[in-house]
Design a protein around this motif. Structure first.
Motif, PDB file in Angstrom:
ATOM      1  N   UNK A  74       0.853  -1.193   0.000  1.00  0.00           N
ATOM      2  CA  UNK A  74       0.000   0.000   0.000  1.00  0.00           C
ATOM      3  C   UNK A  74       0.889   1.244   0.000  1.00  0.00           C
ATOM      4  N   UNK A  75       0.908   1.968  -1.091  1.00  0.00           N
ATOM      5  CA  UNK A  75       1.789   3.139  -1.218  1.00  0.00           C
ATOM      6  C   UNK A  75       1.391   4.275  -0.285  1.00  0.00           C
ATOM      7  N   UNK A  76       0.172   4.260   0.216  1.00  0.00           N
ATOM      8  CA  UNK A  76      -0.295   5.348   1.067  1.00  0.00           C
ATOM      9  C   UNK A  76       0.051   5.148   2.542  1.00  0.00           C
ATOM     10  N   UNK A  77       0.616   3.989   2.898  1.00  0.00           N
ATOM     11  CA  UNK A  77       0.938   3.668   4.282  1.00  0.00           C
ATOM     12  C   UNK A  77       2.445   3.499   4.427  1.00  0.00           C
ATOM     13  N   UNK A  78       3.035   4.162   5.417  1.00  0.00           N
ATOM     14  CA  UNK A  78       4.464   4.020   5.679  1.00  0.00           C
ATOM     15  C   UNK A  78       4.704   2.825   6.592  1.00  0.00           C
ATOM     16  N   UNK A  79       5.911   2.299   6.550  1.00  0.00           N
ATOM     17  CA  UNK A  79       6.241   1.151   7.386  1.00  0.00           C
ATOM     18  C   UNK A  79       6.179   1.518   8.865  1.00  0.00           C
ATOM     19  N   UNK A  80       6.660   2.701   9.198  1.00  0.00           N
ATOM     20  CA  UNK A  80       6.659   3.150  10.594  1.00  0.00           C
ATOM     21  C   UNK A  80       5.236   3.289  11.120  1.00  0.00           C
ATOM     22  N   UNK A  81       4.348   3.895  10.304  1.00  0.00           N
ATOM     23  CA  UNK A  81       2.957   4.054  10.731  1.00  0.00           C
ATOM     24  C   UNK A  81       2.258   2.711  10.882  1.00  0.00           C
ATOM     25  N   UNK A  82       2.615   1.768  10.016  1.00  0.00           N
ATOM     26  CA  UNK A  82       1.977   0.454  10.067  1.00  0.00           C
ATOM     27  C   UNK A  82       2.309  -0.267  11.369  1.00  0.00           C
ATOM     28  N   UNK A  83       3.589  -0.241  11.766  1.00  0.00           N
ATOM     29  CA  UNK A  83       3.994  -0.894  13.012  1.00  0.00           C
ATOM     30  C   UNK A  83       3.401  -0.173  14.215  1.00  0.00           C
ATOM     31  N   UNK A  84       3.374   1.151  14.158  1.00  0.00           N
ATOM     32  CA  UNK A  84       2.813   1.921  15.266  1.00  0.00           C
ATOM     33  C   UNK A  84       1.327   1.627  15.432  1.00  0.00           C
ATOM     34  N   UNK A  85       0.609   1.549  14.322  1.00  0.00           N
ATOM     35  CA  UNK A  85      -0.815   1.246  14.384  1.00  0.00           C
ATOM     36  C   UNK A  85      -1.045  -0.153  14.946  1.00  0.00           C
ATOM     37  N   UNK A  86      -0.187  -1.092  14.576  1.00  0.00           N
ATOM     38  CA  UNK A  86      -0.308  -2.456  15.093  1.00  0.00           C
ATOM     39  C   UNK A  86      -0.092  -2.480  16.591  1.00  0.00           C
ATOM     40  N   UNK A  87       0.884  -1.707  17.100  1.00  0.00           N
ATOM     41  CA  UNK A  87       1.174  -1.678  18.530  1.00  0.00           C
ATOM     42  C   UNK A  87       0.064  -0.989  19.305  1.00  0.00           C
ATOM     43  N   UNK A  88      -0.556   0.009  18.701  1.00  0.00           N
ATOM     44  CA  UNK A  88      -1.658   0.686  19.381  1.00  0.00           C
ATOM     45  C   UNK A  88      -2.880  -0.208  19.509  1.00  0.00           C
ATOM     46  N   UNK A  89      -3.058  -1.110  18.554  1.00  0.00           N
ATOM     47  CA  UNK A  89      -4.229  -1.992  18.555  1.00  0.00           C
ATOM     48  C   UNK A  89      -4.044  -3.241  19.407  1.00  0.00           C
ATOM     49  N   UNK A  90      -2.777  -3.544  19.748  1.00  0.00           N
ATOM     50  CA  UNK A  90      -2.531  -4.758  20.520  1.00  0.00           C
ATOM     51  C   UNK A  90      -2.856  -4.516  21.987  1.00  0.00           C
ATOM     52  N   UNK A  91      -3.178  -5.547  22.704  1.00  0.00           N
ATOM     53  CA  UNK A  91      -3.517  -5.432  24.124  1.00  0.00           C
ATOM     54  C   UNK A  91      -2.321  -5.690  25.019  1.00  0.00           C
ATOM     55  N   UNK A  92      -1.202  -6.158  24.457  1.00  0.00           N
ATOM     56  CA  UNK A  92      -0.025  -6.459  25.255  1.00  0.00           C
ATOM     57  C   UNK A  92       1.056  -5.430  24.974  1.00  0.00           C
ATOM     58  N   UNK A  93       1.878  -5.184  25.984  1.00  0.00           N
ATOM     59  CA  UNK A  93       2.973  -4.249  25.799  1.00  0.00           C
ATOM     60  C   UNK A  93       2.515  -2.799  25.923  1.00  0.00           C
ATOM     61  N   UNK A  94       3.470  -1.922  25.917  1.00  0.00           N
ATOM     62  CA  UNK A  94       3.193  -0.487  26.018  1.00  0.00           C
ATOM     63  C   UNK A  94       3.290   0.146  24.639  1.00  0.00           C
TER      64      UNK A  94
END
Length: 238
Positions: A74-94
């Motif tokens: 997806x050209x509209x999504x950066x790698x950094x934003x993708x990982x950050x979004x994944x971490x925000x949605x997860x229930x484990x970790x900070x």
């Protein structure tokens, strides 16, 4: 016609940017493209060597890899934003928390505070003789420009500032015509460059009645057009 001119020394005192500025849309697109291009040509990461099979760390790594692989398509999504979004949605970790880049002083438009416009240069201006300008004084006998500028800055704005004068040569000047036709003297103001690292201005109310810390764009509404034109090219656009 000006036969003789009084000489004055002035200080362009700068508080440097405290945080990096926001990337422009073009810069952000370039960074994203470069990041994805480097990932597509990078070697395979040996995850078995770094993560124990079945561990929480391995599971989190695989989730990050899946988020990055999806962003690669997806050209509209950066790698950094993708990982950050994944971490925000997860229930484990900070999850990673990005602090607000706008301060309370920005919201209140408090031009006397130094914790505002953190991405920009701020310049100290003072109100002398009912007009806004950079701190300015006439030269005393046998006094150099940088000596007069440093003396006046301490006398008018206090000694509670850690200031470094960049050099002993002025960076620009302003030639002011006589205010009355019968005057034969004009005024030449030479501006010295200085940087402030800590502290705050504390006007003595004798020479300086007020002060403000402003960006280059804000200075235009405080200075006269002629004065601003003389100094604007010596100020940073940041």
């Amino acid at each position: 016609m000006i036969k003789n001119s009084r000489i004055a020394a002035s200080v362009i005192l700068t508080r440097a940017p405290q945080i990096t500025r926001d990337a422009t849309p073009f810069e952000q697109a370039y960074f994203d493209y470069k990041e994805k291009n480097e990932r597509s040509s990078s070697a395979v990461f040996p995850q078995d060597f770094y993560f124990k099979k079945g561990s929480v760390a391995e599971r989190r790594w695989k989730e990050d890899v899946q988020a990055r692989d999806a962003a690669m398509k997806d050209a509209s999504v950066s790698l950094t934003d993708a990982v950050q979004q994944r971490q925000e949605n997860t229930t484990t970790g900070t999850p990673i928390q990005i602090l607000d880049r706008t301060t309370q002083s920005d919201k209140e438009n408090d031009i006397k505070k130094l914790d505002r416009a953190l991405q920009r240069n701020l310049y100290l201006i003072v109100k002398q003789h009912n007009q806004w300008q950079f701190p300015q004084t006439d030269l005393q006998a046998n006094e150099y420009l940088h000596e007069a500028a440093e003396r006046h800055l301490q006398e008018s704005c206090g000694k509670d500032m850690d200031v470094w004068f960049v050099g002993r040569q002025p960076i620009t000047y302003f030639k002011q015509s006589p205010s009355r036709k019968e005057d034969t003297e004009g005024l030449k103001i030479f501006f010295m460059k200085a940087r402030m690292y800590a502290g705050q201005a504390k006007p003595n109310n004798k020479d300086v009645s007020d002060f403000a810390w402003l960006t280059k764009d804000e200075l235009a509404s405080y200075f006269s057009p002629e004065y601003y034109k003389a100094v604007k090219d010596s100020l940073s656009d940041l």
